[in-house]
Design an enzyme around this catalytic site. Sequence first.
Site, PDB file in Angstrom:
ATOM      1  N   SER A  44       0.822  -1.205   0.000  1.00 27.93           N
ATOM      2  CA  SER A  44       0.000   0.000   0.000  1.00 27.93           C
ATOM      3  C   SER A  44       0.856   1.254   0.000  1.00 27.93           C
ATOM      4  O   SER A  44       0.323   2.343  -0.060  1.00 27.93           O
ATOM      5  CB  SER A  44      -0.931  -0.020   1.206  1.00 27.93           C
ATOM      6  OG  SER A  44      -0.232  -0.389   2.360  1.00 27.93           O
ATOM      7  N   HIS A  75      -2.472  -3.077  -6.381  1.00 31.59           N
ATOM      8  CA  HIS A  75      -2.958  -2.727  -5.037  1.00 31.59           C
ATOM      9  C   HIS A  75      -4.489  -2.792  -4.927  1.00 31.59           C
ATOM     10  O   HIS A  75      -5.200  -1.944  -5.467  1.00 31.59           O
ATOM     11  CB  HIS A  75      -2.454  -1.318  -4.662  1.00 31.59           C
ATOM     12  CG  HIS A  75      -2.836  -0.909  -3.279  1.00 31.59           C
ATOM     13  ND1 HIS A  75      -3.144   0.384  -2.932  1.00 31.59           N
ATOM     14  CD2 HIS A  75      -2.958  -1.629  -2.138  1.00 31.59           C
ATOM     15  CE1 HIS A  75      -3.446   0.432  -1.648  1.00 31.59           C
ATOM     16  NE2 HIS A  75      -3.346  -0.771  -1.146  1.00 31.59           N
ATOM     17  N   GLU A  88      -5.472  -0.214  -7.734  1.00 35.80           N
ATOM     18  CA  GLU A  88      -4.459   0.747  -8.177  1.00 35.80           C
ATOM     19  C   GLU A  88      -3.351  -0.030  -8.881  1.00 35.80           C
ATOM     20  O   GLU A  88      -2.832  -1.003  -8.307  1.00 35.80           O
ATOM     21  CB  GLU A  88      -3.826   1.469  -6.978  1.00 35.80           C
ATOM     22  CG  GLU A  88      -4.530   2.716  -6.541  1.00 35.80           C
ATOM     23  CD  GLU A  88      -3.799   3.395  -5.371  1.00 35.80           C
ATOM     24  OE1 GLU A  88      -3.486   4.584  -5.508  1.00 35.80           O
ATOM     25  OE2 GLU A  88      -3.563   2.757  -4.331  1.00 35.80           O
ATOM     26  N   ASN A 123      -4.014   5.949  -0.587  1.00 37.59           N
ATOM     27  CA  ASN A 123      -3.501   6.129   0.770  1.00 37.59           C
ATOM     28  C   ASN A 123      -2.848   7.485   0.991  1.00 37.59           C
ATOM     29  O   ASN A 123      -2.790   7.968   2.120  1.00 37.59           O
ATOM     30  CB  ASN A 123      -2.529   5.005   1.122  1.00 37.59           C
ATOM     31  CG  ASN A 123      -3.284   3.725   1.424  1.00 37.59           C
ATOM     32  OD1 ASN A 123      -4.369   3.771   1.982  1.00 37.59           O
ATOM     33  ND2 ASN A 123      -2.724   2.593   1.033  1.00 37.59           N
TER      34      ASN A 123
HETATM   35  N1  CAA Z   1     -15.785  -9.586   2.597  1.00 37.10           N
HETATM   36  C1  CAA Z   1     -16.686  -9.822   1.603  1.00 37.10           C
HETATM   37  N2  CAA Z   1     -17.838  -9.145   1.481  1.00 37.10           N
HETATM   38  C2  CAA Z   1     -18.132  -8.225   2.402  1.00 37.10           C
HETATM   39  C3  CAA Z   1     -17.256  -7.949   3.475  1.00 37.10           C
HETATM   40  C4  CAA Z   1     -16.050  -8.680   3.542  1.00 37.10           C
HETATM   41  N3  CAA Z   1     -15.136  -8.483   4.504  1.00 37.10           N
HETATM   42  N4  CAA Z   1     -17.799  -6.976   4.230  1.00 37.10           N
HETATM   43  C5  CAA Z   1     -18.965  -6.656   3.662  1.00 37.10           C
HETATM   44  N5  CAA Z   1     -19.176  -7.393   2.562  1.00 37.10           N
HETATM   45  C6  CAA Z   1     -20.300  -7.289   1.619  1.00 37.10           C
HETATM   46  C7  CAA Z   1     -21.602  -7.687   2.229  1.00 37.10           C
HETATM   47  O1  CAA Z   1     -21.866  -9.058   2.028  1.00 37.10           O
HETATM   48  C8  CAA Z   1     -22.606  -6.852   1.463  1.00 37.10           C
HETATM   49  O2  CAA Z   1     -22.873  -7.469   0.237  1.00 37.10           O
HETATM   50  P1  CAA Z   1     -24.276  -7.250  -0.561  1.00 37.10           P
HETATM   51  O3  CAA Z   1     -24.199  -5.887  -1.144  1.00 37.10           O
HETATM   52  O4  CAA Z   1     -24.244  -8.331  -1.543  1.00 37.10           O
HETATM   53  O5  CAA Z   1     -25.346  -7.370   0.467  1.00 37.10           O
HETATM   54  C9  CAA Z   1     -21.844  -5.571   1.185  1.00 37.10           C
HETATM   55  O6  CAA Z   1     -20.453  -5.901   1.301  1.00 37.10           O
HETATM   56  C10 CAA Z   1     -22.198  -4.494   2.163  1.00 37.10           C
HETATM   57  O7  CAA Z   1     -21.941  -5.006   3.466  1.00 37.10           O
HETATM   58  P2  CAA Z   1     -22.851  -4.724   4.750  1.00 37.10           P
HETATM   59  O8  CAA Z   1     -24.252  -4.434   4.336  1.00 37.10           O
HETATM   60  O9  CAA Z   1     -22.606  -5.801   5.751  1.00 37.10           O
HETATM   61  O10 CAA Z   1     -22.174  -3.488   5.416  1.00 37.10           O
HETATM   62  P3  CAA Z   1     -21.992  -2.047   4.886  1.00 37.10           P
HETATM   63  O11 CAA Z   1     -23.060  -1.621   3.951  1.00 37.10           O
HETATM   64  O12 CAA Z   1     -21.753  -1.279   6.110  1.00 37.10           O
HETATM   65  O13 CAA Z   1     -20.644  -2.118   4.030  1.00 37.10           O
HETATM   66  C11 CAA Z   1     -18.319  -1.917   3.787  1.00 37.10           C
HETATM   67  C12 CAA Z   1     -19.461  -2.572   4.557  1.00 37.10           C
HETATM   68  C13 CAA Z   1     -18.365  -2.350   2.344  1.00 37.10           C
HETATM   69  C14 CAA Z   1     -17.040  -2.400   4.439  1.00 37.10           C
HETATM   70  C15 CAA Z   1     -18.510  -0.354   3.876  1.00 37.10           C
HETATM   71  O14 CAA Z   1     -18.633   0.030   5.212  1.00 37.10           O
HETATM   72  C16 CAA Z   1     -17.375   0.400   3.248  1.00 37.10           C
HETATM   73  O15 CAA Z   1     -17.319   0.594   2.046  1.00 37.10           O
HETATM   74  N6  CAA Z   1     -16.431   0.894   4.105  1.00 37.10           N
HETATM   75  C17 CAA Z   1     -15.265   1.619   3.636  1.00 37.10           C
HETATM   76  C18 CAA Z   1     -14.232   0.628   3.149  1.00 37.10           C
HETATM   77  C19 CAA Z   1     -12.995   1.331   2.651  1.00 37.10           C
HETATM   78  O16 CAA Z   1     -12.867   2.542   2.640  1.00 37.10           O
HETATM   79  N7  CAA Z   1     -12.044   0.509   2.219  1.00 37.10           N
HETATM   80  C20 CAA Z   1     -10.774   1.005   1.751  1.00 37.10           C
HETATM   81  C21 CAA Z   1      -9.807   0.923   2.864  1.00 37.10           C
HETATM   82  S1  CAA Z   1      -8.263   1.549   2.342  1.00 37.10           S
HETATM   83  C22 CAA Z   1      -7.511   0.264   1.647  1.00 37.10           C
HETATM   84  O17 CAA Z   1      -7.954  -0.832   1.597  1.00 37.10           O
HETATM   85  C23 CAA Z   1      -6.182   0.600   1.108  1.00 37.10           C
HETATM   86  C24 CAA Z   1      -5.041   0.280   1.971  1.00 37.10           C
HETATM   87  O18 CAA Z   1      -4.010  -0.021   1.442  1.00 37.10           O
HETATM   88  C25 CAA Z   1      -5.076   0.416   3.440  1.00 37.10           C
END
Ligand code: CAA
Length: 292
Positions: A119, A140, A152, A190
């Site tokens: 990342s 990424h 990415e 990031n």
């Molecule tokens: N694995 C697989 N599927 C998942 C999951 C997981 N860990 N978590 C949630 N899901 C799926 C659910 O099954 C659901 O699917 P459907 O649409 O088919 O129903 C969908 O995602 C939405 O989940 P929920 O309804 O349970 O929960 P939510 O609506 O609150 O969404 C979330 C959860 C998708 C995590 C949402 O909160 C979100 O988008 N959060 C922000 C995530 C983010 O910013 N990620 C980037 C982080 S930075 C990064 O990754 C880069 C780095 O290098 C650090």
Amino acid sequence: MEIGSIGIVGAGQMGNGIAHVCALAGYDVVLTDVSEDALAAALNLVTKNLDRQVSREKIDAAERDAALARIRTTPTLIDCAKCDLIIEAATERETVKQAIFEDLVPHLAPQTILTSNTSSISITRLGSRTDRPQKFMGFHFMNPVPVMQLVELIRGIATDQETFDACKSVVDRLGKQAATAEDFPAFIVNRILMPMINEAVYVLYEGVGTIKSIDTSMRLGANHPMGPLALADFIGLDTCLAIMNVLHDGLADTKYRPCPLLVKYVEAGWLGRKTQRGFYDYRGDGDPVPTR
Ligand code: CAA
């Protein structure tokens, strides 16, 4: 170059999600990790997440079974060396990644593409220590991998066009969107996201808001799906701190200094969801409880 098989190094948070989406897209996957427990846990999680997709009618049972049958797990790193593309998704420490590449390189075919899911670490520097900087690049994924649409793609200074095109075609086949980033500290997502999270920790540190008010503000006031402190717990506070340090060291600008409170949480071993405690405490049965 046609990619048919993908080796994934590291069966943690990112590695299991990468295995999931690659297998579902029809690639043969070799998932490797030094820990047999981590491999078993990853396979369990992939099965659970595929089951969830079946129950939501995103895929059918036959697709789930076919995807699972395409994933082979192994604790022996070089078992993935015959794959067309390798995605390293090990711990975010340069020495660890470098050691993995050193062990793998003697066993690779000349055309094998090596990539890292790092990342924030320099792709040019990682690639320069392999025998194939022209066939090395950043791949990424975002967490959770099965849900997030973005990948990415980061070219090192030596990456050739054929390598980039092959990786781009994999992203297309996964049904995800690629964004190209130049090889500068923390790339795009990031570079923007982590200073925001770090600023949220400063807002907490300075007493401007509580954990709850900070997260509520950003969820309801900026329409973010999660507040920044809940998101930090989700990513892992050690990862957030490591990325801030890469930004601070690599760009030499004090605006990237990690908040001392973030450092303190990491020193305490309160790393977020993976240790059950970070800005929130996840150990109870109910909703997570703010720790301040
Ligand atoms: N694995 C697989 N599927 C998942 C999951 C997981 N860990 N978590 C949630 N899901 C799926 C659910 O099954 C659901 O699917 P459907 O649409 O088919 O129903 C969908 O995602 C939405 O989940 P929920 O309804 O349970 O929960 P939510 O609506 O609150 O969404 C979330 C959860 C998708 C995590 C949402 O909160 C979100 O988008 N959060 C922000 C995530 C983010 O910013 N990620 C980037 C982080 S930075 C990064 O990754 C880069 C780095 O290098 C650090």
